[in-house]
Design an enzyme around this catalytic site. Structure first.
Site, PDB file in Angstrom:
ATOM      1  N   ASN A  59       0.874  -1.179   0.000  1.00 20.69           N
ATOM      2  CA  ASN A  59       0.000   0.000   0.000  1.00 20.69           C
ATOM      3  C   ASN A  59       0.913   1.230   0.000  1.00 20.69           C
ATOM      4  O   ASN A  59       1.401   1.640   1.043  1.00 20.69           O
ATOM      5  CB  ASN A  59      -0.897  -0.026   1.250  1.00 20.69           C
ATOM      6  CG  ASN A  59      -1.792   1.191   1.334  1.00 20.69           C
ATOM      7  OD1 ASN A  59      -1.905   1.962   0.382  1.00 20.69           O
ATOM      8  ND2 ASN A  59      -2.439   1.363   2.489  1.00 20.69           N
ATOM      9  N   TRP A  60       1.125   1.754  -1.192  1.00 23.55           N
ATOM     10  CA  TRP A  60       2.062   2.888  -1.311  1.00 23.55           C
ATOM     11  C   TRP A  60       1.476   4.194  -0.787  1.00 23.55           C
ATOM     12  O   TRP A  60       2.182   5.188  -0.652  1.00 23.55           O
ATOM     13  CB  TRP A  60       2.449   3.096  -2.786  1.00 23.55           C
ATOM     14  CG  TRP A  60       3.406   2.084  -3.325  1.00 23.55           C
ATOM     15  CD1 TRP A  60       4.013   1.056  -2.650  1.00 23.55           C
ATOM     16  CD2 TRP A  60       3.891   2.002  -4.677  1.00 23.55           C
ATOM     17  NE1 TRP A  60       4.827   0.334  -3.491  1.00 23.55           N
ATOM     18  CE2 TRP A  60       4.768   0.909  -4.745  1.00 23.55           C
ATOM     19  CE3 TRP A  60       3.665   2.745  -5.830  1.00 23.55           C
ATOM     20  CZ2 TRP A  60       5.424   0.537  -5.918  1.00 23.55           C
ATOM     21  CZ3 TRP A  60       4.310   2.385  -7.005  1.00 23.55           C
ATOM     22  CH2 TRP A  60       5.191   1.292  -7.046  1.00 23.55           C
ATOM     23  N   LYS A  61       0.172   4.201  -0.537  1.00 24.91           N
ATOM     24  CA  LYS A  61      -0.526   5.420  -0.080  1.00 24.91           C
ATOM     25  C   LYS A  61      -0.203   6.589  -1.033  1.00 24.91           C
ATOM     26  O   LYS A  61      -0.008   6.362  -2.227  1.00 24.91           O
ATOM     27  CB  LYS A  61      -0.158   5.720   1.380  1.00 24.91           C
ATOM     28  CG  LYS A  61      -0.372   4.501   2.281  1.00 24.91           C
ATOM     29  CD  LYS A  61      -0.296   4.808   3.749  1.00 24.91           C
ATOM     30  CE  LYS A  61      -0.511   3.533   4.544  1.00 24.91           C
ATOM     31  NZ  LYS A  61      -0.552   3.721   5.977  1.00 24.91           N
TER      32      LYS A  61
ATOM     33  N   HIS B 151      -9.874   1.474   4.267  1.00 25.22           N
ATOM     34  CA  HIS B 151      -8.653   1.726   5.043  1.00 25.22           C
ATOM     35  C   HIS B 151      -8.955   2.785   6.108  1.00 25.22           C
ATOM     36  O   HIS B 151      -9.719   3.724   5.866  1.00 25.22           O
ATOM     37  CB  HIS B 151      -7.532   2.201   4.112  1.00 25.22           C
ATOM     38  CG  HIS B 151      -6.198   2.214   4.791  1.00 25.22           C
ATOM     39  ND1 HIS B 151      -5.835   3.218   5.669  1.00 25.22           N
ATOM     40  CD2 HIS B 151      -5.157   1.348   4.754  1.00 25.22           C
ATOM     41  CE1 HIS B 151      -4.626   2.957   6.139  1.00 25.22           C
ATOM     42  NE2 HIS B 151      -4.189   1.822   5.594  1.00 25.22           N
TER      43      HIS B 151
ATOM     44  N   GLU C 295      -6.102  -4.397  10.477  1.00 27.94           N
ATOM     45  CA  GLU C 295      -5.115  -3.342  10.685  1.00 27.94           C
ATOM     46  C   GLU C 295      -5.498  -2.533  11.924  1.00 27.94           C
ATOM     47  O   GLU C 295      -6.293  -1.563  11.816  1.00 27.94           O
ATOM     48  CB  GLU C 295      -5.083  -2.396   9.484  1.00 27.94           C
ATOM     49  CG  GLU C 295      -4.651  -3.050   8.192  1.00 27.94           C
ATOM     50  CD  GLU C 295      -3.966  -2.039   7.270  1.00 27.94           C
ATOM     51  OE1 GLU C 295      -2.848  -2.330   6.835  1.00 27.94           O
ATOM     52  OE2 GLU C 295      -4.533  -0.973   7.017  1.00 27.94           O
TER      53      GLU C 295
ATOM     54  N   GLY D   9       1.856   2.626  11.054  1.00 28.12           N
ATOM     55  CA  GLY D   9       2.913   3.641  11.010  1.00 28.12           C
ATOM     56  C   GLY D   9       3.542   3.976  12.353  1.00 28.12           C
ATOM     57  O   GLY D   9       4.258   4.968  12.475  1.00 28.12           O
TER      58      GLY D   9
ATOM     59  N   GLY E  95       2.576  -0.901   4.433  1.00 26.63           N
ATOM     60  CA  GLY E  95       2.650   0.509   4.068  1.00 26.63           C
ATOM     61  C   GLY E  95       4.095   0.956   3.932  1.00 26.63           C
ATOM     62  O   GLY E  95       4.757   0.715   2.916  1.00 26.63           O
ATOM     63  N   GLY E  96       4.617   1.594   4.977  1.00 28.49           N
ATOM     64  CA  GLY E  96       5.962   2.183   4.961  1.00 28.49           C
ATOM     65  C   GLY E  96       7.045   1.268   4.391  1.00 28.49           C
ATOM     66  O   GLY E  96       7.845   1.695   3.550  1.00 28.49           O
TER      67      GLY E  96
HETATM   68  P1  PGA Z   1       2.314   0.695   7.778  1.00 34.97           P
HETATM   69  O1  PGA Z   1       0.899   0.912   7.075  1.00 34.97           O
HETATM   70  O2  PGA Z   1       2.863  -0.616   7.285  1.00 34.97           O
HETATM   71  O3  PGA Z   1       3.136   1.877   7.376  1.00 34.97           O
HETATM   72  O4  PGA Z   1       2.061   0.651   9.251  1.00 34.97           O
HETATM   73  C1  PGA Z   1       0.032  -0.143   6.831  1.00 34.97           C
HETATM   74  C2  PGA Z   1      -1.243   0.340   6.204  1.00 34.97           C
HETATM   75  O5  PGA Z   1      -1.706   1.439   6.558  1.00 34.97           O
HETATM   76  O6  PGA Z   1      -1.823  -0.323   5.327  1.00 34.97           O
END
Ligand code: PGA
Length: 244
Positions: A10-12, A97, A164, A170, A228-229
């Site tokens: 998930n590159w956001k 999300h 999640e 994050g 994500g990150g």
């Molecule tokens: P994260 O994000 O791995 O940076 O904690 C996960 C997500 O929000 O899907």
């Protein structure tokens, strides 16, 4: 690793055109394609979808979106249609999300409508659920998650749920493996009440890294991870993949 696992990036709202192409090229060249049990799904920003779709055409990578609209077309300024996601070969879409629930007011009802339209176009929804910290602390998290499942999941034959916890996204905080196991078990048994569902996959998401991925997948018995990150860094995501 003998069962199919989903690794969803998930590159956001990160990576520009050239950085995203560099990352994709590194993933395409990786030895990961020799791991047929892994599905590596990339979910970039909408505007990156056409170029990424083209780049990964003949590769082992799969494409997903980070959201979709609940109507097919119409007067929805600033939105993008499910038809276009389909045309650009998106096979998955992340829905519900917590960042969309927070900043874009995606309610359970809206998420349900989005799931339905995605399924109607044969795009697999990856439905995010997760409790805020206070619900974990006062031990009412299962009730919270149950309400999300109840109100979001329509009659469908296959569903992917990403657990999640909001407090984990994050932050570097990851629940105990037993806690993730408990939720994935709960989700699967709760959704068995939905007589239409034949296949349920449960992913974990929240501060996944190369340090914790092995334990999360093995000890928590989840079907994959939403990342994500760590998915933005080529060395880190390739390390995660190499561990599985
Ligand atoms: P994260 O994000 O791995 O940076 O904690 C996960 C997500 O929000 O899907």
């Amino acid at each position: 690793m003998d069962q199919n696992k989903l690794i969803v990036s998930n590159w956001k709202m990160n990576l520009n055109l050239s950085d995203s192409k560099k990352l994709i090229n590194k993933l395409i060249k990786s030895t990961f394609k020799k791991k047929p049990y892994l599905k590596n799904i990339i979910c970039p920003q909408f505007l990156l979808i056409p170029s990424i779709s083209n780049l990964i055409k003949d590769s082992h990578l799969l494409l997903g979106a980070q959201n979709c609209h609940f109507e097919r077309k119409g007067a929805f300024t600033g939105e993008s249609s499910i038809e276009l996601l389909k045309q650009f070969n998106c096979k998955y879409v992340i829905l519900g999300h917590s960042e969309r629930r927070l900043y874009s007011a995606d309610s359970n009802l809206l998420v349900k409508k989005k799931i339905k339209i995605a399924i109607s176009e044969e795009i697999k929804p990856i439905v995010c659920i997760g409790e805020p910290l206070e619900f974990r602390k006062n031990k009412s998290y299962l009730k919270f998650l149950e309400q999300q499942l109840n109100e979001c999941v329509p009659e469908c034959s296959e569903i992917i749920i990403a657990y999640e916890p909001i407090w984990s996204i994050g932050t570097g905080l990851v629940p105990d493996y037993e806690e993730i196991y408990e939720v994935q078990n709960y989700v699967k048994s709760f959704l068995k009440n939905n007589k239409f569902i034949k296949k349920i996959s449960v992913l974990y998401g929240g501060s996944v890294s190369s340090n914790n991925i092995a334990h999360i997948i093995k000890k928590s018995k989840v079907d994959g991870a939403l990342i994500g990150g760590s998915s933005l860094d080529d060395k880190e995501i390739l390390k995660i993949i190499s561990i599985l």
